[in-house]
Design a protein around this motif. Structure first.
Motif, PDB file in Angstrom:
ATOM      1  N   GLN A  58      15.205  -7.969 -32.386  1.00  0.00           N
ATOM      2  CA  GLN A  58      15.568  -8.184 -30.991  1.00  0.00           C
ATOM      3  C   GLN A  58      14.620  -7.487 -30.013  1.00  0.00           C
ATOM      4  N   LEU A  59      13.828  -6.544 -30.504  1.00  0.00           N
ATOM      5  CA  LEU A  59      12.904  -5.823 -29.633  1.00  0.00           C
ATOM      6  C   LEU A  59      11.687  -6.683 -29.333  1.00  0.00           C
ATOM      7  N   GLN A  60      11.224  -6.631 -28.107  1.00  0.00           N
ATOM      8  CA  GLN A  60      10.023  -7.342 -27.700  1.00  0.00           C
ATOM      9  C   GLN A  60       8.973  -6.328 -27.285  1.00  0.00           C
ATOM     10  N   LEU A  61       7.779  -6.431 -27.855  1.00  0.00           N
ATOM     11  CA  LEU A  61       6.659  -5.579 -27.470  1.00  0.00           C
ATOM     12  C   LEU A  61       5.767  -6.392 -26.549  1.00  0.00           C
ATOM     13  N   LYS A  62       5.442  -5.835 -25.420  1.00  0.00           N
ATOM     14  CA  LYS A  62       4.651  -6.569 -24.434  1.00  0.00           C
ATOM     15  C   LYS A  62       3.476  -5.716 -23.984  1.00  0.00           C
ATOM     16  N   VAL A  63       2.305  -6.275 -24.020  1.00  0.00           N
ATOM     17  CA  VAL A  63       1.105  -5.580 -23.566  1.00  0.00           C
ATOM     18  C   VAL A  63       1.111  -5.606 -22.039  1.00  0.00           C
ATOM     19  N   THR A  64       0.999  -4.435 -21.417  1.00  0.00           N
ATOM     20  CA  THR A  64       1.047  -4.367 -19.953  1.00  0.00           C
ATOM     21  C   THR A  64      -0.313  -4.096 -19.318  1.00  0.00           C
TER      22      THR A  64
END
Length: 93
Positions: A58-64
């Motif tokens: 359920q976790l989303q990793l997003k490059v910022t």
């Protein structure tokens, strides 16, 4: 069941979370260094997170931020975010 012992079937309930008492935390954020003209998949050895309230899927990793040199690219789906669990196996998200 309600207070009178009646079963409540086929009901829809909307839940709004006001506060996250245990926010996700970063376990690993090692970064990744590549040779020029090369590509590599980001895995849990480089980036991983956990959350007491959520499963890894359920976790989303997003490059910022973009890298200082070069660029990030998801060839199949540009701009797509990936479940944290995708870094645990050999397939791309």
């Amino acid at each position: 069941m309600d207070a009178d012992g009646n079963k409540l079937m086929d009901r829809v309930f909307y839940i709004h979370v006001i506060e996250d008492r245990f926010p996700p935390s970063i376990i690993t954020n090692e970064g990744l260094v590549l040779d020029e003209n090369s590509a590599k998949t980001i895995r849990t050895l480089q980036l991983s997170a956990t959350d007491q309230d959520s499963e890894a899927s359920q976790l989303q990793l997003k490059v910022t931020w973009q890298p200082q040199l070069g660029h990030l690219e998801h060839v199949a789906s540009p701009g797509k975010t990936c479940p944290e669990a995708a870094t645990h196996n050999s397939s791309s998200c």
